[in-house]
Write an enzyme that holds these catalytic residues in place. Sequence first.
Site, short mmCIF file in Angstrom:
data_model
loop_
_atom_site.label_atom_id
_atom_site.label_comp_id
_atom_site.label_asym_id
_atom_site.label_seq_id
_atom_site.Cartn_x
_atom_site.Cartn_y
_atom_site.Cartn_z
N HIS A 1 22.95 26.51 41.02
CA HIS A 1 22.94 27.33 39.84
C HIS A 1 21.83 28.37 39.77
O HIS A 1 22.29 29.53 39.76
CB HIS A 1 22.86 26.81 38.70
CG HIS A 1 24.39 26.22 38.05
ND1 HIS A 1 25.40 26.99 38.02
CD2 HIS A 1 24.81 24.78 37.69
CE1 HIS A 1 26.44 26.14 37.28
NE2 HIS A 1 26.06 24.88 37.36
N CYS B 1 31.02 20.46 35.61
CA CYS B 1 29.93 21.32 35.41
C CYS B 1 30.31 21.79 33.80
O CYS B 1 31.15 22.13 33.58
CB CYS B 1 29.98 22.49 36.20
SG CYS B 1 28.83 23.80 35.93
N HIS C 1 23.24 20.30 42.32
CA HIS C 1 23.87 21.11 41.71
C HIS C 1 23.23 22.19 40.89
O HIS C 1 23.54 23.24 40.92
CB HIS C 1 24.79 20.03 40.95
CG HIS C 1 25.84 20.76 40.14
ND1 HIS C 1 27.28 20.71 40.23
CD2 HIS C 1 25.77 21.60 38.85
CE1 HIS C 1 27.97 21.52 39.22
NE2 HIS C 1 27.02 21.68 38.34
N GLU C 2 22.17 21.51 40.17
CA GLU C 2 21.38 22.43 39.27
C GLU C 2 20.79 23.58 40.07
O GLU C 2 20.66 24.71 39.87
CB GLU C 2 20.69 21.61 38.32
CG GLU C 2 21.53 20.96 37.44
CD GLU C 2 22.52 21.48 36.73
OE1 GLU C 2 22.65 22.44 36.26
OE2 GLU C 2 23.55 20.77 36.32
#
Length: 170
Positions: free
Chosen positions: A136, A90, A132-133
Amino acid sequence: MNLVYHPNKILNTKLEDVNIEDPGFNPKELKEEMVDFMLQNNGVGLSANQIGADKRFFVMCDENRDQSILCMNPTILQYSKAAQVEYEGCLSFPNIWMKVNRPKDILVHFWDEDCVEQVFAMTGFNARVYLHEMDHTMGYTYKDKVSNAKWMMAQKKAKKIEKLIERSNA
């Protein structure tokens, strides 16, 4: 554009939805700026909170910038039962790589840079980057997906890498 690093609190903040009728920014320009910034930093994904913004969006692509997408208000409609464990890094956690278990296939929903609703399937690497994004934008990081012991080991390895880099630059 500046990159936000762990432990900045915005990385653990659930972001607000983008008003698709009036986003408050030019989505096409934002996409281009974020993709440029992401690629300059050797990334494959970049979320709003990683650049200090408080709305739910991210960009993703591989080295082929023509395949880049801006995802506003991303969601997952369906996960596969099949999962895979792979290393993830990341941009907000320099030199930290950890194995993360994620679904292999997903059905996604978001609005693109033209404010057009999109629904399609993603698999493998693209599914991993999207998840993953999207994490966030929900206030989670890949650190939240591993045990404390794995997190501590990853931090120790990162410190060793940083020392090696410092020595080679001296």
